[in-house]
Design a protein around this motif. Structure first.
Motif, PDB file in Angstrom:
ATOM      1  N   LEU C 539       0.833  -1.196   0.000  1.00 30.21           N
ATOM      2  CA  LEU C 539       0.000   0.000   0.000  1.00 30.21           C
ATOM      3  C   LEU C 539       0.863   1.239   0.000  1.00 30.21           C
ATOM      4  N   SER C 540       0.327   2.325  -0.531  1.00 31.82           N
ATOM      5  CA  SER C 540       0.970   3.602  -0.252  1.00 31.82           C
ATOM      6  C   SER C 540      -0.102   4.681  -0.188  1.00 31.82           C
ATOM      7  N   TYR C 541       0.135   5.650   0.664  1.00 28.77           N
ATOM      8  CA  TYR C 541      -0.799   6.752   0.835  1.00 28.77           C
ATOM      9  C   TYR C 541      -0.177   8.015   0.240  1.00 28.77           C
ATOM     10  N   ALA C 542      -1.015   8.813  -0.353  1.00 30.46           N
ATOM     11  CA  ALA C 542      -0.502  10.076  -0.907  1.00 30.46           C
ATOM     12  C   ALA C 542      -1.581  11.140  -0.762  1.00 30.46           C
ATOM     13  N   CYS C 554      -4.857  15.957   8.900  1.00 29.65           N
ATOM     14  CA  CYS C 554      -4.114  14.710   8.706  1.00 29.65           C
ATOM     15  C   CYS C 554      -2.828  14.735   9.517  1.00 29.65           C
ATOM     16  N   ALA C 555      -2.108  15.834   9.446  1.00 32.05           N
ATOM     17  CA  ALA C 555      -0.826  15.937  10.152  1.00 32.05           C
ATOM     18  C   ALA C 555      -1.033  15.882  11.658  1.00 32.05           C
ATOM     19  N   CYS C 578       6.181   6.783   6.896  1.00 31.13           N
ATOM     20  CA  CYS C 578       4.758   6.413   6.982  1.00 31.13           C
ATOM     21  C   CYS C 578       4.603   4.982   7.464  1.00 31.13           C
ATOM     22  N   ILE C 579       3.737   4.773   8.484  1.00 27.26           N
ATOM     23  CA  ILE C 579       3.498   3.408   8.966  1.00 27.26           C
ATOM     24  C   ILE C 579       2.238   2.814   8.327  1.00 27.26           C
ATOM     25  N   LYS C 580       1.671   3.551   7.406  1.00 24.12           N
ATOM     26  CA  LYS C 580       0.530   3.080   6.618  1.00 24.12           C
ATOM     27  C   LYS C 580      -0.652   2.675   7.483  1.00 24.12           C
ATOM     28  N   CYS C 588      -9.284  12.849   6.648  1.00 25.20           N
ATOM     29  CA  CYS C 588      -9.433  13.891   5.634  1.00 25.20           C
ATOM     30  C   CYS C 588     -10.894  14.044   5.210  1.00 25.20           C
ATOM     31  N   LYS C 589     -11.385  15.264   5.321  1.00 26.63           N
ATOM     32  CA  LYS C 589     -12.795  15.511   5.004  1.00 26.63           C
ATOM     33  C   LYS C 589     -12.982  15.846   3.525  1.00 26.63           C
ATOM     34  N   PHE C 590     -11.900  15.995   2.816  1.00 23.94           N
ATOM     35  CA  PHE C 590     -12.005  16.479   1.438  1.00 23.94           C
ATOM     36  C   PHE C 590     -11.611  15.440   0.400  1.00 23.94           C
ATOM     37  N   GLY C 591     -11.377  14.230   0.863  1.00 28.02           N
ATOM     38  CA  GLY C 591     -11.023  13.164  -0.083  1.00 28.02           C
ATOM     39  C   GLY C 591      -9.691  13.380  -0.761  1.00 28.02           C
ATOM     40  N   ALA C 592      -8.798  14.113  -0.097  1.00 26.47           N
ATOM     41  CA  ALA C 592      -7.512  14.407  -0.730  1.00 26.47           C
ATOM     42  C   ALA C 592      -6.496  13.277  -0.547  1.00 26.47           C
ATOM     43  N   VAL C 593      -6.745  12.417   0.437  1.00 23.53           N
ATOM     44  CA  VAL C 593      -5.789  11.321   0.674  1.00 23.53           C
ATOM     45  C   VAL C 593      -6.200  10.113  -0.161  1.00 23.53           C
TER      46      VAL C 593
END
Lengths: 160, 352, 596
Positions: C539-542, C554-555, C578-580, C588-593
């Motif tokens: 997996l990877s998150y961005a 998020c931070a 990142c520990i995923k 995230c409320k904006f679907g950016a992740v």
């Protein structure tokens, strides 16, 4: 015994002898003796195992074998706060691994280790039976359920 | 005695009631591989290499602990059995150093023998191997826990034959180890180095330090002899290479002691070639020991005995003989004291 | 206001963890403040079963269940329900279908489909008072046995009931008893196996905590039938409350003359001790358990000789688990025919399951054998959490298997489940949804088994480790397709050559997942994808810079502290740190992740 000598006797050792005496006529006394000795000392130091071996005439190699077999027994002192991270199935499917990962990162120790300042010991346990609240950890037998990784720091802060 | 008729690999044989399947096979020269079995020790059924297929039985039972029953149909070599044994060997080899070329046990290693027979190369399973310190701090035994296959025979030899219980399992699962309490080096433990553990080890986990690098089993002639150290009369095999004794190994057929020996018998044979060994009589002349002929030496002893006896009487003399000597030699010694010297002052190092 | 009301507060381990114990104190104080001590009794009970909604309290005789009760709710409950008979609606459970509050406890779907025999007293009586047990016919079965029956008749009755061992293997209990009875010996033992080690199972714990006398009575009856005068309860040390309640119960039973010498003037003697286990799953195996009582490493030994011939200290010994013993008084009291009316042809009676995982109503359920998995999961369990799709049910713990959706109509009984590649086991039911990765689950169970392997026999000690290595490789995307064959062959060898049940059954989770979820293994290997988005190496998150509103949520929530950004620059995840965990995605409320 003169009073000066009495001061030199470790009260824990007296307790240990009482425990051994209590079981001396019982069959298979080793595990209860070890459990109660661990309660007295907090762990099982080498001199305690040697003493038990001598008093019960059970070979030291066998005692060491028993101590290292069972998860309950400890050969090193435990930190001021003992964290048990439940890794039962229910906790696993509800994100227990992430809770563990966060704890390891937060405390900078792995399973079975104690932080340098002696504040926390981290231990993975198979199941503490609070599956309904998964994922759970217990700190000093106080259960914290329905955990999320971001809750960890706040919980740890409560323990000195 | 009740006898059972059973079928092994299609061959009908009769064996007494109470026989294990393994014993029944071996009685009839049917080979079964074993690692944890030893007829002198209680069975544990741990290594699972001796599994066979028995009609009507669930799974593949281990032959070493399964007793025969009337009409039992046993298969010892069918593909399923052989495949299971091969997998078990693969698993053992996957967690075993493959330094066989320099391993002291080469040529005498059960694991290597079966790996050869079953075509096990150690390439099926990869992953973590045990990485524990080798214990060679003592003069007698090299203990390499990485080569241990955890058959448990050394533990049983120490407990059941020697009654010492210095060794036991510790930890569990993949981390299981065999060793003294706290897995400390043997010389720091209460071990008295009888070496019984070495005599039962099927692999190179416990080997004789003195023999390391001295010779391969196929280069060695075994000469059965009686131990010279005491009067018990233990037998063992001198391992001789190029006319030189390189060490001692147990001889399971030894009538007095079986495989058991003490530290002196098993590890004391280096005295044969010791430079400090006395090979001729020595007589002290002007404060210095000087080699002498036997006649001269014996004459001197005789004359000194006579001098003492004449001056102070026979009871001024006494003898102390050694367990190192045979019974007959000890008999002669006391006879000499009583009949020739004329005293009952006779004693022996093994008296107390 | 109803006369003689009872307030039953669940004080089992689950509810105690949710804060039930302070509630009892607050409740007592409130009742006192209102001057109701004469008419209202407060009972701290064992597990009421509905752990998910804990702490739970039940008000009798109104038969109302309140869930997730907190200290501040107490005053209102007392003022409205206890004093005026008006329900506190906000604390009632909503029906999963109608979404309306359910006022009567028996109408709650979670309870309606259950049939409680063993759990009859659990959550109803105070387990620390023997009077509560005897008031509900406790020790009547013992009396019947001692006064009216011969040992053989007892064994016949148990045989006729069709009861089979509830510890997992399902061996007929009456037959097992007869083996021990028939071995002549000056001394025999019986043992209650309360070493409930399956992760995700807590049936035995709940019975011991909530109704310890039923276990003691069952053991007494068995001891009488088999001619035994000494017994042990081997209980996990991880269950302190169970040990405490059991010890209290033994003491009370001794004082009441149910344990000790000349019980009820019958000349029958029986003594019972509690032995606290020291933390080893393998000690659930009979011979390992006995080795442990003898003070040894819990390593199983080869059978035969079976414990019925040579068990504890070489004496004939019979071992049954908590639930089995607890069934006995009911069978004796109501008769074998009554008991045998429940269940299927070969599996009689009821079975308790610990329902956990991604199901709405986690908790303890007792159903007749033959109930389908679907009924348990969807009718009783209320279906899957958060509207997700069901994927699998893991049944039987580390010795069992995972069954997919098309097997949900299987009847829960010994033969059916074993044939399907799972097993009844001790009764853990872990529900998995689309977000559970089956390769990860197989790895989880094998990891458990390899850690708990005693280390004695080669296939279990070395084999489970290698199965774990292979599965671990696959979850990291490093697997090869040939690995699946190696894995299957190895699993079969371990099954066929291991010494004890732990080893023989450890491959079950692997074989079952390979059989029913092979496509997930293949996705990991061939496509380097984890379809459930669990295996973190795949997996990877961005953070999509265009969608990021720079709110910093998020931070702020990142447990690894690896998301950087500020009001002016979009946030970025440091991939190395990142520990995923996915927290940023959830926050995230904006679907950016995004996750890929």
């Amino acid at each position: 015994m003169c009073t000066a000598c009495e001061d030199l006797v470790d009260p824990k050792e007296i307790k240990l002898d009482e425990i051994i005496a209590k079981y001396q006529n019982e069959k298979g006394p080793l595990i209860p003796i070890l459990q109660e000795a661990q309660e007295v000392y907090g762990y099982l130091p080498a001199h305690v195992l040697k003493h038990i071996s001598k008093a019960t005439r059970i070979p030291l190699s066998r005692i060491y074998g028993v101590v290292t077999f069972y998860a309950q027994f400890r050969l090193t002192p435990v930190g001021r706060n003992l964290i048990n991270v439940c890794m039962g199935t229910a906790c696993h499917v509800r994100g227990g691994a992430k809770v563990l990962e966060t704890l390891e990162k937060e405390l900078k120790i792995k399973d079975g280790a104690t932080t340098e300042d002696g504040r926390f010991t981290l231990e993975i346990v198979a199941c503490i039976g609070a599956c309904g609240l998964a994922p759970v950890i217990s700190i000093n037998n106080e259960v914290h359920g329905r955990l999320l990784p971001e809750k960890i720091a706040g919980i740890l802060a409560k323990y000195e | 005695m009740e006898w059972f008729t059973i079928t092994i690999d299609g061959r009908e044989v009769s064996v007494p009631k109470g026989t294990t399947v393994l014993e029944a096979c071996r009685m009839n020269n049917i080979p079964i591989p074993t690692l944890c079995h030893d007829p002198e020790l209680t069975p544990s059924g741990a290594c699972r290499l001796c599994v066979v297929q028995i009609e009507g039985m669930r799974n593949l039972p281990p032959s070493c602990v399964t007793q025969v029953a009337q009409g039992m149909k046993i298969e010892t070599q069918n593909p399923k059995v052989r495949a299971a044994r091969k997998t078990i060997l693969e698993l053992l080899v996957a967690n075993h150093p493959l330094d066989c070329m320099t391993c002291e046990k080469m040529g005498n290693c059960s694991l290597a023998e079966y790996a050869y027979e079953y075509g096990v190369k150690g390439d099926v399973f990869a992953g973590e191997k045990r990485d524990l310190p080798v214990d060679d701090a003592n003069p007698f035994i090299i203990r390499d826990p990485n080569k241990c296959i955890l058959c448990g025979k050394c533990i049983k030899a120490c407990t059941e034959i020697q009654g010492k219980s210095r060794l036991d399992f510790s930890f569990r699962g993949f981390n299981t180890q065999v060793g003294p309490a706290y897995n400390i080096p043997l010389n720091e433990s209460d071990c008295d180095f009888c070496g019984s553990c070495v005599s039962v080890c099927p692999v190179g986990a416990l080997t004789e330090k003195q023999m390391a690098g001295k010779g391969r089993p196929w280069e060695v002639t075994k000469v059965q002899t009686t131990c010279p150290f005491c009067g018990v009369g233990c037998n063992f095999d001198l391992n001789v290479k190029d006319g030189k004794v390189i060490g001692v190994t147990s001889n399971p057929q030894a009538p007095v002691n079986g495989k058991a020996l003490c530290v002196k018998g098993r590890f004391g044979m280096d005295m044969i070639y010791s430079s400090r060994r006395i090979t001729t009589p020595l007589i002290r002349k002007d404060g210095v020991l000087v080699p002498a002929e036997w006649d001269e030496a014996l004459d001197l002893v005789a004359s000194k005995f006579r001098e003492i006896k004449d001056a102070y009487g026979a009871n001024a003399l006494a003898s102390l003989s050694s367990a190192h000597c045979t019974n007959e030699e000890n008999y002669l010694m006391q006879k000499f004291m009583r009949a020739v010297i004329g005293t009952n002052n006779v004693d022996h190092c093994a008296r107390t | 206001m109803a006369e003689n009301q009872k307030i039953l507060v669940c004080a089992g381990t689950g509810c105690a963890s949710s804060g039930a114990l302070p509630i009892i104190d607050i409740l007592k104080e409130e009742i006192k403040r209102q001057g109701l001590e004469e008419t209202v009794t407060i009972v701290g009970t064992g597990c009421q079963g509905f752990c998910e909604k804990g702490p739970t309290i039940v008000i009798e005789p109104q038969h109302v269940l309140y869930t997730r009760v907190q200290g501040e709710d107490i005053a209102e409950i007392v003022a409205s329900d206890v004093m005026k008979g008006e329900r506190v609606e906000r604390l009632l459970l909503l029906d999963t279908e109608t979404q309306k509050p359910v006022t009567k406890m028996s109408d709650i779907r979670f309870f309606a489909k259950q049939h409680r025999i063993v759990l009859k007293n659990c959550g109803v009586i105070d387990p620390q008072r023997i009077q509560d047990y005897t008031a509900r016919d406790g020790y009547k079965a013992l009396e019947k046995v001692l006064k009216e029956m011969k040992p053989n008749e007892v064994i016949e009755e148990v045989k006729k009931s069709g009861l089979r061992g509830r510890g997992g293997a399902g061996f007929p209990t009456g037959l097992k008893w007869s083996f021990c009875q028939q071995t002549p010996s000056d001394k025999k033992y019986i043992i209650c196996n309360a070493d409930e080690g399956d992760p995700g199972a807590f049936m035995d714990r709940s019975v011991l905590e909530g109704d310890p006398h039923s276990v003691i009575e069952g053991m007494l009856i068995g001891a009488f039938a088999m001619g035994v005068d000494e017994g042990y309860v081997y209980c996990r040390a991880e269950y302190p409350l169970a040990i405490k309640h059991l010890s209290i119960a033994i003491k009370q039973a001794e004082e009441a003359g149910f344990l000790g010498d000349n019980i009820l003037n019958s000349g029958f003697n029986f003594r019972l001790k509690v032995f606290a286990g020291a933390g080893a799953f393998v000690c659930g195996e009979e011979t390992a358990l006995m080795a442990s009582i003898e003070g040894k490493r819990g390593m199983p030994r080869v059978r035969p000789p079976f414990p019925a011939v040579s068990g504890l200290w070489g004496k004939p010994t019979n071992i049954n688990n908590v639930e089995t013993w607890s069934n006995i008084p009911h069978i004796i009291r109501h008769g074998a025919e009554w008991y045998a009316q429940f269940g299927t042809e070969k599996s009689k009676g009821t079975k308790i399951f610990a329902l956990t995982g991604k199901v709405n109503n986690t908790g303890l359920v007792e159903v007749p054998m033959g109930t389908t998995l679907r009924e348990i999961i969807f009718d009783i369990g209320g279906g899957i959490q958060n509207g997700k799709a069901f994927k699998a049910v893991q049944i039987g713990g580390p010795s069992g298997g995972c069954l997919p959706e098309n097997m949900l109509d299987l009847s829960v009984d010994y033969e059916t489940l074993t044939n399907a590649g799972a097993m009844v086991g001790s009764g853990g039911l872990v529900i998995m949804d689309e977000t559970t990765c089956m390769v990860d689950i197989a790895r989880f169970f094998v990891n458990f088994s390899q850690k708990e392997s005693c280390g004695k026999c080669t296939p279990c000690r070395e084999g489970n480790k290698r199965m774990y290595d292979i599965l671990d490789k696959i979850t990291k995307g490093e697997g090869k397709i040939e690995d699946l064959d190696t894995l299957e062959n190895l699993a079969l060898t371990i099954k066929e050559t291991s010494l004890c049940g732990l080893g023989q059954n450890a491959p079950n989770p692997v074989l079952a997942t390979l059989k029913y979820f092979r496509h997930e293994f293949e996705a990991h290997i061939l496509e380097h994808k984890c379809p459930a988005h669990v295996c973190s190496a795949l997996l990877s998150y961005a953070i999509d810079a265009d969608k990021c509103k720079k709110c910093g949520l998020c931070a702020k929530n990142c447990p690894a502290n690896c998301i950087k950004g500020d009001k002016n620059t979009p946030y970025v995840i440091n991939q190395d740190e990142c520990i995923k965990c996915g927290t940023c995605l959830d926050k995230c409320k904006f679907g950016a992740v995004t996750r890929s």
